[in-house]
Design a protein around this motif. Structure first.
Motif, short mmCIF file in Angstrom:
data_model
loop_
_atom_site.label_atom_id
_atom_site.label_comp_id
_atom_site.label_asym_id
_atom_site.label_seq_id
_atom_site.Cartn_x
_atom_site.Cartn_y
_atom_site.Cartn_z
N UNK A 63 -22.12 8.32 88.78
CA UNK A 63 -21.95 8.69 87.37
C UNK A 63 -20.98 7.74 86.69
N UNK A 64 -19.87 7.41 87.36
CA UNK A 64 -18.84 6.57 86.76
C UNK A 64 -19.18 5.09 86.80
N UNK A 65 -19.78 4.63 87.88
CA UNK A 65 -19.91 3.19 88.10
C UNK A 65 -21.33 2.64 87.93
N UNK A 91 -19.86 22.02 85.78
CA UNK A 91 -18.69 21.85 86.62
C UNK A 91 -17.67 20.92 85.97
N UNK A 92 -18.13 19.76 85.48
CA UNK A 92 -17.20 18.79 84.87
C UNK A 92 -16.62 19.35 83.57
N UNK A 93 -17.44 20.03 82.79
CA UNK A 93 -16.96 20.62 81.53
C UNK A 93 -15.87 21.65 81.80
N UNK A 274 -20.35 12.09 81.92
CA UNK A 274 -19.50 10.91 82.09
C UNK A 274 -18.35 10.90 81.09
N UNK A 275 -18.65 11.18 79.82
CA UNK A 275 -17.61 11.17 78.79
C UNK A 275 -16.50 12.18 79.10
N UNK A 280 -11.00 13.28 81.16
CA UNK A 280 -10.12 13.97 82.10
C UNK A 280 -9.31 12.98 82.94
N UNK A 281 -9.96 11.97 83.47
CA UNK A 281 -9.26 10.97 84.28
C UNK A 281 -8.20 10.25 83.45
N UNK A 282 -8.55 9.90 82.22
CA UNK A 282 -7.61 9.20 81.34
C UNK A 282 -6.40 10.07 81.06
N UNK A 283 -6.61 11.37 80.84
CA UNK A 283 -5.49 12.27 80.55
C UNK A 283 -4.60 12.47 81.78
#
Length: 363
Positions: A63-65, A91-93, A274-275, A280-283
């Protein structure tokens, strides 16, 4: 991973079919003991949610790469190796908005909130003290015979009205949708006794009154803070509502015979997943950097990481669109830019409408 105990009884609990091995050949249900400890229940829930057997991390990595790879694999029929698009998005949401709500901001620490509240109380006390001191001066002039009772009352009333107007003007330097009314009472009075040209239609009056109630209740800073909170609070619902529209925009720009709306829907689920994950990763990274932000090197590193992450979030759509739909890079880029502009306009409108809707229902 949890160990599930197989039942000695070979009759499937779901369809009463004879189960020779672990799974029922008729309905696919696992023939295991249904009574579990709390730990087993928790682990089973997590495994079921993420389909943990290698597929979870494989899904996240792709998903990321690898933009659009999940969508192409899913639509080609390879569905057991990755998380299903709906399950992945849910799940990601959930993880994103839950963690964003519990990760504190530096500006929202308890000390800052307490100090801000103390400052607000002190300001209000100072304003009241100013009014009382001016009133005392006017009363002393009256006692010395320099002012009559009528003049004293008039001056006190005029001063209080002027001071309250100054406070109100300061309070309402920012209003919801730029309200042109000083209070809900003024709006009601104009609606009831004003000229026909000053009166509003039934729906316009209803929504204007709702917004004016909010303007009367909150000062400028509180209103901005509430608006920001409402905007963030409504983001998950807005995204969920907007996904079908996003897929519709994709459908409008693509060959209707080659691509079904379902295909665009799967692409949309993966793109939005992905967004959310990137946000989440950025935060989280930003939060970790806050502990070492006293060093210039780490401040520069944080800035570089945030810049690269944001640029990658904008860039991601274009290779994903190009790889999935198989168009030339030029055509794909032109369509992507057009769709990007359309979608930004739509999402801003939806978020703003939902934020205003939340505001007008505040009591």
């Amino acid at each position: 991973m949890s160990k599930n105990t197989l039942r000695e009884d070979k009759t499937c609990l779901n369809c009463n079919y004879v189960v020779e091995k672990k799974f029922c050949p008729n309905c696919g249900q696992e023939n295991i003991d249904t009574r579990k400890t709390f730990y087993q229940l928790f682990v089973h829930f997590f495994e079921d949610l993420t389909h943990y057997e290698n597929s979870f991390w494989k899904t996240i990595r792709n998903l990321l790469l690898k933009p659009a790879s999940l969508t192409k694999e899913y639509l080609s029929g390879k569905r057991m190796s990755y998380l299903a698009p709906i399950r992945l998005y849910i799940f990601i949401s959930f993880a994103t908005f839950f963690l964003l709500s519990v990760i504190p901001d530096n500006e929202d620490t308890p000390d800052v909130k307490v100090n801000s509240k103390k400052a607000l109380v002190a300001t209000k006390k100072k304003e009241k003290d100013t009014i009382f001191k001016e009133q005392e001066k006017i009363i002393k002039l009256e006692q010395l015979g320099l002012l009559t009772k009528t003049e004293s009352d008039s001056l006190q009333k005029l001063f209080i009205q002027t001071k309250l107007k100054q406070i109100k003007d300061k309070k309402n330097n920012f209003t919801l949708l730029g309200s042109s009314y000083n209070s809900v009472e003024e709006l009601d009075s104009l609606q009831k006794h004003g000229k026909p040209s000053e009166k509003l239609g039934a729906f316009e009056y209803w929504i204007t009154r709702k917004m004016q109630l909010v303007n009367d209740k909150y000062d400028s800073d509180e209103l901005k803070e509430k608006f920001a909170e409402s905007f963030i609070h409504n983001l998950p619902k807005s995204l969920f509502i907007y996904m079908p529209l996003f897929a519709l925009v994709l459908w409008l720009f693509q060959n209707k015979k080659k691509w079904y709306y379902f295909d665009h829907g799967i692409f949309t689920l993966h793109y939005f997943s992905f967004l959310l994950l990137a946000i989440l990763i950025l935060r989280i990274i930003n939060y970790l950097f806050e502990f070492i932000n006293d060093y210039t090197f780490f401040n520069i590193l944080e800035y570089i990481f945030a810049t690269v992450a944001i640029l990658y979030m904008f860039y991601y759509f274009f290779p994903a669109h190009h790889r999935f739909y198989g168009e030339s890079r030029v055509v794909s880029a032109c369509k992507g830019i057009a769709m990007f502009i359309i979608n930004i306009i739509f999402i801003v409108i939806i978020l703003s409408v939902m934020a205003i809707y939340t505001f007008i229902n505040i009591h």
